[in-house]
Design a protein around this motif. Sequence first.
Motif, PDB file in Angstrom:
ATOM      1  N   LEU A  35     -40.729  21.477 -14.565  1.00 42.42           N
ATOM      2  CA  LEU A  35     -39.996  20.685 -14.010  1.00 42.42           C
ATOM      3  C   LEU A  35     -40.325  19.146 -14.981  1.00 42.42           C
ATOM      4  CD1 LEU A  35     -40.426  20.739 -10.307  1.00 42.42           C
ATOM      5  CD2 LEU A  35     -38.394  21.386 -11.299  1.00 42.42           C
ATOM      6  N   VAL A  36     -39.512  18.144 -15.016  1.00 43.46           N
ATOM      7  CA  VAL A  36     -39.756  16.991 -15.744  1.00 43.46           C
ATOM      8  C   VAL A  36     -40.482  15.930 -14.782  1.00 43.46           C
ATOM      9  CG1 VAL A  36     -38.224  17.118 -17.516  1.00 43.46           C
ATOM     10  CG2 VAL A  36     -37.438  16.302 -15.470  1.00 43.46           C
ATOM     11  N   GLY A  37     -40.105  16.071 -13.254  1.00 40.75           N
ATOM     12  CA  GLY A  37     -40.954  15.150 -12.460  1.00 40.75           C
ATOM     13  C   GLY A  37     -39.997  14.338 -11.564  1.00 40.75           C
ATOM     14  N   GLU A  38     -38.794  14.036 -12.189  1.00 41.75           N
ATOM     15  CA  GLU A  38     -37.821  13.264 -11.450  1.00 41.75           C
ATOM     16  C   GLU A  38     -36.611  14.170 -11.032  1.00 41.75           C
ATOM     17  OE1 GLU A  38     -39.560  11.216 -14.353  1.00 41.75           O
ATOM     18  OE2 GLU A  38     -37.531  11.542 -15.272  1.00 41.75           O
ATOM     19  N   ALA A  89     -29.260  13.083 -11.126  1.00 38.43           N
ATOM     20  CA  ALA A  89     -28.449  11.995 -10.478  1.00 38.43           C
ATOM     21  C   ALA A  89     -27.754  12.602  -8.972  1.00 38.43           C
ATOM     22  CB  ALA A  89     -27.089  11.858 -11.117  1.00 38.43           C
ATOM     23  N   THR A  90     -27.907  14.225  -8.707  1.00 38.73           N
ATOM     24  CA  THR A  90     -27.518  14.543  -7.633  1.00 38.73           C
ATOM     25  C   THR A  90     -28.658  15.063  -6.795  1.00 38.73           C
ATOM     26  OG1 THR A  90     -27.008  16.743  -8.620  1.00 38.73           O
ATOM     27  CG2 THR A  90     -25.035  15.255  -8.738  1.00 38.73           C
ATOM     28  N   GLY A  91     -29.636  14.628  -7.093  1.00 39.38           N
ATOM     29  CA  GLY A  91     -30.972  14.845  -6.263  1.00 39.38           C
ATOM     30  C   GLY A  91     -31.328  16.373  -6.507  1.00 39.38           C
ATOM     31  N   ASP A  92     -30.945  16.987  -7.556  1.00 39.73           N
ATOM     32  CA  ASP A  92     -31.667  18.267  -7.808  1.00 39.73           C
ATOM     33  C   ASP A  92     -32.845  18.049  -8.640  1.00 39.73           C
ATOM     34  OD1 ASP A  92     -29.418  19.629  -6.791  1.00 39.73           O
ATOM     35  OD2 ASP A  92     -28.562  20.251  -8.389  1.00 39.73           O
ATOM     36  N   ALA A  93     -33.975  18.975  -8.432  1.00 34.90           N
ATOM     37  CA  ALA A  93     -35.038  18.738  -9.230  1.00 34.90           C
ATOM     38  C   ALA A  93     -34.567  19.018 -10.705  1.00 34.90           C
ATOM     39  CB  ALA A  93     -36.146  20.018  -8.802  1.00 34.90           C
ATOM     40  N   GLN A  94     -34.989  18.513 -11.668  1.00 37.71           N
ATOM     41  CA  GLN A  94     -34.728  18.532 -13.189  1.00 37.71           C
ATOM     42  C   GLN A  94     -35.863  19.372 -13.704  1.00 37.71           C
ATOM     43  OE1 GLN A  94     -33.981  14.741 -15.219  1.00 37.71           O
ATOM     44  NE2 GLN A  94     -31.641  15.484 -15.727  1.00 37.71           N
ATOM     45  N   LYS A  95     -35.165  20.306 -14.687  1.00 32.46           N
ATOM     46  CA  LYS A  95     -36.069  21.164 -15.257  1.00 32.46           C
ATOM     47  C   LYS A  95     -36.201  20.445 -16.646  1.00 32.46           C
ATOM     48  CE  LYS A  95     -36.882  24.693 -12.501  1.00 32.46           C
ATOM     49  NZ  LYS A  95     -37.759  25.943 -12.584  1.00 32.46           N
ATOM     50  N   LYS A  96     -37.287  20.996 -17.509  1.00 32.21           N
ATOM     51  CA  LYS A  96     -37.355  20.621 -18.858  1.00 32.21           C
ATOM     52  C   LYS A  96     -36.100  21.154 -19.543  1.00 32.21           C
ATOM     53  CE  LYS A  96     -42.399  20.831 -18.943  1.00 32.21           C
ATOM     54  NZ  LYS A  96     -43.434  21.432 -19.508  1.00 32.21           N
ATOM     55  N   LEU A  97     -35.809  22.411 -19.077  1.00 34.37           N
ATOM     56  CA  LEU A  97     -34.724  22.906 -19.937  1.00 34.37           C
ATOM     57  C   LEU A  97     -33.086  22.279 -19.668  1.00 34.37           C
ATOM     58  CD1 LEU A  97     -35.365  26.828 -20.083  1.00 34.37           C
ATOM     59  CD2 LEU A  97     -34.846  25.215 -21.870  1.00 34.37           C
ATOM     60  N   ASP A  98     -33.019  21.584 -18.405  1.00 37.99           N
ATOM     61  CA  ASP A  98     -31.839  20.838 -17.966  1.00 37.99           C
ATOM     62  C   ASP A  98     -31.730  19.741 -19.000  1.00 37.99           C
ATOM     63  OD1 ASP A  98     -32.832  21.555 -14.363  1.00 37.99           O
ATOM     64  OD2 ASP A  98     -31.043  22.075 -15.762  1.00 37.99           O
TER      65      ASP A  98
END
Length: 351
Positions: free
Chosen positions: A54-57, A60-69
Amino acid sequence: MIATATTLNHHLWQQQRESKHPIELSILLTRMGFVAKVLTREISRAALVGKLGLVGEKNATGDAQKKLDVFSNEVVVSAFSETGLVAAIASEELDQVQLVECGSEAQYILCTDPLDGSSNTESSAAVGTIFGIYRRTTGGRCGSEADALQPGNKLVAAGYVLYGTSTVLVYSTGDRVDGFTLDPTLGEFILSHENIRCPEDGKLYSANLSYYQDWGTRVQSFVDYLGDRTTDSSYSLRYSGALVADVHRCLLEGGVYFYPGTQDQQDGKLRLLYENAPLAFVVEQAGGKASTGCDRILDLPIESIHQRSPLVIGSLELVDLYESFVQKSKQTRYSSIDEEEAASMYVGGCN
Ligand code: P6P
């Protein structure tokens, strides 16, 4: 025989030559092929280069954000910005529409989920990229958010990339659906699924049944009907956690994917602009169907870029079956529950 194989670029040129679409769409779809090759490489080696996690934040839609995202979004934005044809990009990973280009040639808008199902990356399960392409509607010098807020029935092209046991790119420019499989030894997408037609019926269904208690009684009755072993129709559940993978299976083998609303989220989880609408465009072009259970996905007005909608998508007969349970007007067909109970209990649907 590989020498006579049809590559993505050649197929696009053929379609364009038959004046099926303008050269700009060929360029943009070729660009998506480039993005798919880059992401195929980076996703497959993410564990080796520290790109999982994860990247920590949250996005915009509240999903956990991955480094790959974040990485996938950067690849998409830079690749399409360089074409000079895209005025703005709406992405699951961007809070706002990214204004890209003000040139007169920038007449297109890209809407994308750069890495759908990214929670699957930790376990090397299937993920995907979803994309929809619109023509600009505003006449200003630069693109604007208003250009992205168009209903799915205004899409000029849409498709997805599935990063699974192979990388498959599926697209439609509005008159057919074709699929291409990446040959990594050539670095080319080769036509492997010509003129895809979605089977009218099927025996597979995809849904996260852990939400069963949160669905309305009409959706519950549909699920109960699918699971009823006393009837002669036996259905099997397949749910991967990646919308692209589950919809692709429905498109090729027949079946239905549904993500209904619940008491807490009556519009469900999935985003209309860059998930539901592009997939609905493709599935309808292949003879399938996509609705909220009440209304056609492609006709839904889009008021905000991260707007959600319930989704039922796949084989025509199975989407009709779902609708017969959730639409009071169609309810005589299969449901055992009576009108009063149904009318009082339904969530996220229509009467
Ligand atoms: P749940 C992935 O986050 C996604 O947007 C789709 O790809 C997938 O089908 C769905 O959400 C999974 O959601 O609630 O079942 O984990």
